[in-house]
Design a protein around this motif. Structure first.
Motif, mmCIF file in Angstrom:
data_model
loop_
_atom_site.group_PDB
_atom_site.id
_atom_site.type_symbol
_atom_site.label_atom_id
_atom_site.label_comp_id
_atom_site.label_asym_id
_atom_site.label_seq_id
_atom_site.Cartn_x
_atom_site.Cartn_y
_atom_site.Cartn_z
ATOM 1 N N ILE A 217 0.859 -1.186 0.000
ATOM 2 C CA ILE A 217 0.000 0.000 0.000
ATOM 3 C C ILE A 217 0.895 1.236 0.000
ATOM 4 O O ILE A 217 1.886 1.291 0.738
ATOM 5 C CB ILE A 217 -0.922 0.031 1.236
ATOM 6 C CG1 ILE A 217 -1.734 -1.263 1.315
ATOM 7 C CG2 ILE A 217 -1.871 1.219 1.181
ATOM 8 C CD1 ILE A 217 -2.415 -1.459 2.639
ATOM 9 N N LEU A 218 0.529 2.207 -0.816
ATOM 10 C CA LEU A 218 1.319 3.432 -0.905
ATOM 11 C C LEU A 218 0.413 4.650 -0.824
ATOM 12 O O LEU A 218 -0.710 4.628 -1.331
ATOM 13 C CB LEU A 218 2.073 3.505 -2.242
ATOM 14 C CG LEU A 218 2.924 2.313 -2.654
ATOM 15 C CD1 LEU A 218 2.166 1.438 -3.628
ATOM 16 C CD2 LEU A 218 4.214 2.777 -3.268
ATOM 17 N N LEU A 219 0.913 5.710 -0.187
ATOM 18 C CA LEU A 219 0.254 7.016 -0.259
ATOM 19 C C LEU A 219 1.085 7.862 -1.207
ATOM 20 O O LEU A 219 2.296 8.043 -1.000
ATOM 21 C CB LEU A 219 0.183 7.674 1.122
ATOM 22 C CG LEU A 219 -0.456 9.071 1.142
ATOM 23 C CD1 LEU A 219 -1.944 9.014 0.795
ATOM 24 C CD2 LEU A 219 -0.281 9.748 2.505
ATOM 25 N N GLN A 220 0.446 8.343 -2.256
ATOM 26 C CA GLN A 220 1.173 9.089 -3.276
ATOM 27 C C GLN A 220 0.456 10.386 -3.591
ATOM 28 O O GLN A 220 -0.677 10.600 -3.167
ATOM 29 C CB GLN A 220 1.273 8.250 -4.550
ATOM 30 C CG GLN A 220 2.169 7.030 -4.409
ATOM 31 C CD GLN A 220 2.328 6.291 -5.734
ATOM 32 O OE1 GLN A 220 1.575 5.400 -6.032
ATOM 33 N NE2 GLN A 220 3.310 6.695 -6.523
ATOM 34 N N LYS A 221 1.130 11.233 -4.375
ATOM 35 C CA LYS A 221 0.523 12.475 -4.869
ATOM 36 C C LYS A 221 0.322 12.350 -6.367
ATOM 37 O O LYS A 221 1.123 11.719 -7.049
ATOM 38 C CB LYS A 221 1.450 13.659 -4.580
ATOM 39 C CG LYS A 221 1.306 14.226 -3.193
ATOM 40 C CD LYS A 221 1.951 15.592 -3.109
ATOM 41 C CE LYS A 221 1.412 16.327 -1.902
ATOM 42 N NZ LYS A 221 1.689 17.747 -1.941
ATOM 43 N N TYR A 222 -0.752 12.979 -6.852
ATOM 44 C CA TYR A 222 -0.958 12.960 -8.299
ATOM 45 C C TYR A 222 0.253 13.554 -9.017
ATOM 46 O O TYR A 222 0.653 13.065 -10.062
ATOM 47 C CB TYR A 222 -2.182 13.806 -8.694
ATOM 48 C CG TYR A 222 -3.501 13.373 -8.100
ATOM 49 C CD1 TYR A 222 -3.791 12.038 -7.877
ATOM 50 C CD2 TYR A 222 -4.484 14.310 -7.802
ATOM 51 C CE1 TYR A 222 -5.022 11.647 -7.351
ATOM 52 C CE2 TYR A 222 -5.714 13.930 -7.291
ATOM 53 C CZ TYR A 222 -5.968 12.604 -7.063
ATOM 54 O OH TYR A 222 -7.191 12.226 -6.547
ATOM 55 N N ASP A 223 0.782 14.617 -8.439
ATOM 56 C CA ASP A 223 1.798 15.391 -9.153
ATOM 57 C C ASP A 223 3.200 15.246 -8.565
ATOM 58 O O ASP A 223 4.101 15.968 -8.961
ATOM 59 C CB ASP A 223 1.403 16.871 -9.152
ATOM 60 C CG ASP A 223 1.026 17.354 -7.750
ATOM 61 O OD1 ASP A 223 1.035 16.529 -6.824
ATOM 62 O OD2 ASP A 223 0.725 18.543 -7.597
ATOM 63 N N GLY A 224 3.375 14.329 -7.625
ATOM 64 C CA GLY A 224 4.695 14.253 -6.988
ATOM 65 C C GLY A 224 5.430 12.974 -7.334
ATOM 66 O O GLY A 224 4.809 11.962 -7.657
ATOM 67 N N PRO A 225 6.743 12.994 -7.260
ATOM 68 C CA PRO A 225 7.494 11.764 -7.516
ATOM 69 C C PRO A 225 7.490 10.868 -6.277
ATOM 70 O O PRO A 225 7.317 11.349 -5.151
ATOM 71 C CB PRO A 225 8.904 12.286 -7.788
ATOM 72 C CG PRO A 225 8.989 13.562 -7.013
ATOM 73 C CD PRO A 225 7.606 14.138 -6.943
#
Lengths: 375, 254
Positions: free
Chosen positions: A216-224
């Motif tokens: 499971i990951l928490l990510q940003k639409y626009d971030g690396p």
């Protein structure tokens, strides 16, 4: 002897009345919140509730020689039960509930394929139209800002998951298709890849949660990169759901000889696992007296107590322990909210909002929505 | 000393199995199966746009061996050794009896006849709505219901359409309770409109990763839980490489 017999008969009679009354009080113990007529020639199909207290009810045209209906009517009522809308839909269109910000969702399609989705306002004005949804599923964030059309399982290898801004209808982000791994079989040719199982927009700061395989990951639409990652939640992810602004629930499984099913509750902001419950299935029986650990019918009330709504009309409740901000699997209480009634998924599933269970029943040509609070 | 004990345990196990095999035979002959399974984990590298990361996958790696007891003279003998893959965690082997009606005669890992999806007394199954018909161009599967009594299908056990593994179990507004499978050819199958959650339905006891056999493993019960359903039936869909295909390519009415 005769007197004794009469006394027993009387006791049995009184007992029977008691039982009937008991069943009746359990059966209709809910508070009635809406009652409306089923239109002539139609059958009641299902109901939806909005976060602001609106109710939507769907009726299908009854055609005894067919197994599906093209024609449907949906009616929308406000919190005070005033009818706001009554609309006939044809050609495979259907009402599919409310967005988190109380817009109406319409879809065209059958079974596991959607050819189009529309979001409209109460005046019928079209706000968003998404064609060719296919077998992807709709996922909203908690606030009604983002709408995701998410591809799961093997579909994620062929279709992207796309996030739309609900206010403008514009595409914000897309993920995938995520290629299948090169090796997708074990040595006997058995396929096992589970693919994407969680795709949840958060609705704040361009964040989204992604669950694939056991990760499971928490990510940003626009971030690396990612903000946090749990490499192995404890098994293959089955499904995930945001319970509220703080917690994410994830169910998982490990196909061991003793099949393991698990549920983890994660604080989604920092990726901390705050609760875990696991059970084993052996010879089709669960070892521990716990509900099916599926997030599908899992809910939190306003005091963070955890509910599992079961198909058999029971609710399992795990009390939240404020002192250490978690739950205890040994402190489960079971309630029967519709004695002897199974959940009729074909007639609208019960819904849970703020610790109340809402369910619908048909009575004398009318549909009645009731709610009950589990204490 | 320890090696000797191990040998004894192995010998006892072997003879127990042989005894169970012989003791369970019936006069008509039967196929027996046992599995040797290993739990494996697999690390997969994923690419998400510009990001690379790895994830773990668990799977149960099983080899199923079949033994056959001959009918007739009372002389039992076991043989075979067919590798099958997969794994049923509930019934992981040890000599349990499996009597197979041969419902996949062409051995394509799919049920030959959709009639065998359900067994309903005094009724047969019929395709009530075909794949992408003129009336329903977006109907990407087939509907199967019972005839002459359309309601006799309600609540009936549905058996697996394929040989493979349960992939997912979920509820959607359009499909109601839905189960998907991946068969041993790599194609995915879906069955929609099921009664209740097959995970908690005690007459089915389904779970993800469970190994299924065509026409043998119960996977759900018939209902009308999809949004446009007005009568009990199942919607059966097939995807090959992500694209919908007509299921009647594999399953016919027979």
């Amino acid at each position: 002897m005769k007197n004794k017999f009469l006394a027993y008969a009387l006791l049995i009679f009184i007992g029977s009345i008691g039982l009937i009354n008991f069943s009746f009080s359990q059966h209709s113990g809910g508070e009635e919140i809406l009652r409306c007529e089923i239109p002539q020639g139609f059958i009641y199909k299902s109901f939806y509730l909005s976060s602001s207290g609106m109710k939507g009810i769907i009726f299908l045209q009854h055609q005894p020689d067919r197994l599906y209906s093209d024609l449907s009517i949906f009616e929308v009522f406000d919190a005070d039960n005033n009818m706001l809308l009554s609309k006939v839909l044809d050609s495979g269109w259907g009402f599919r509930g409310f967005t988190p910000d109380n817009k109406l969702i319409l879809s065209k399609g059958q079974a596991d394929y959607l050819s189009e989705i529309k979001i409209i306002d109460m005046q019928g004005k079209e706000l968003i139209s998404i064609p060719e949804v296919g077998s992807r599923r709709l996922v909203f964030d908690l606030y009604g800002r983002d709408l995701a059309v998410a591809a799961f399982d093997y579909d994620a290898a062929y279709l992207p998951s796309v996030v739309y801004d609900l206010a403008s209808g514009k595409e914000k982000f897309r993920l995938g298709p995520v290629p299948l791994p090169k090796s997708n079989k074990n040595k006997e040719g058995n396929f096992y890849w589970t693919g994407t199982r969680i795709f949840l927009p958060i609705g704040k700061d361009n964040l989204f949660l992604w669950g694939i395989g056991a990760t499971i990951l928490l990510q940003k639409y626009d971030g690396p990169g990612y903000i946090w990652k749990i490499n192995d939640i404890g098994g293959n992810i089955s499904e995930g759901k945001l319970l509220n602004e703080e917690y994410l629930a994830v169910s998982y499984f490990v196909p061991e000889r003793k099949y393991k099913e698990g549920l983890a509750i994660i604080r989604w902001r920092d990726g901390q696992i705050v609760f875990r419950m696991e059970n084993y299935i052996v010879n089709n029986k669960r070892e521990k007296n716990l509900p099916v650990l599926s997030v599908d019918m899992l809910h939190l009330d306003e005091n963070n107590n955890l509910f599992f709504l079961q198909d058999d009309g029971r609710v399992h409740k795990f009390h939240f322990k404020k002192e250490n901000k978690t739950w205890d699997e040994n402190l489960m209480t079971t309630h029967e909210y519709r004695l002897g009634k199974t959940i009729a998924a074909g007639k609208g599933r019960p819904q849970v909002i703020k610790g109340h269970i809402y369910y619908a029943e048909e009575e004398d040509g009318q549909v009645v929505i009731r709610r009950i609070k589990i204490n | 000393m320890r090696g000797s004990i191990k040998l004894k345990v192995l010998l006892i196990g072997f003879f127990s199995f042989l005894f169970a095999l012989l003791a369970n035979r019936n006069s008509e002959g039967a196929v027996y199966a046992f599995e040797i399974c290993t739990l494996r984990t697999y690390t997969i590298e994923c690419i998400d746009g510009t990001n690379n990361f790895s994830t773990t996958q668990y799977y149960w790696d099983c080899v199923t061996y079949f033994g056959y007891i001959y009918d007739g003279e009372g002389t039992g003998s076991s043989g075979g050794g067919e590798s099958n893959g997969g794994g049923d965690a509930d019934d992981p082997g040890g000599g349990g009896e499996i009597i197979y009606p041969d419902l996949d005669k062409n051995n394509d890992k799919v049920l030959d006849c959709y009639q065998d999806l359900m067994r309903i007394a005094n009724n047969s199954l019929v395709i009530t709505s075909g794949f992408r018909t003129t009336a329903r161009p977006n109907h990407d599967g087939i509907d199967i219901g019972s005839t002459p009594d359309r309601d006799s299908c309600y609540g009936q056990i549905i058996f697996s359409v394929c040989e493979g593994v349960v992939k997912s179990i979920y509820f959607s507004d359009e499909g109601g309770w839905t189960v998907t499978f991946i068969d041993d050819n790599g194609n995915t199958w879906g069955i929609c409109h099921l009664l209740n959650n097959p995970k908690s339905d005690s007459s089915v006891n389904l779970y993800e990763g469970k190994r299924v056999q065509p026409g043998i493993t119960p996977v759900g019960r018939c209902d009308s839980t999809g949004s446009s359903c007005d009568g009990p039936h199942i919607h059966l869909s097939l995807k090959i490489n992500g694209a919908y295909a007509d299921p009647t390519v594999y399953v016919s009415g027979c």
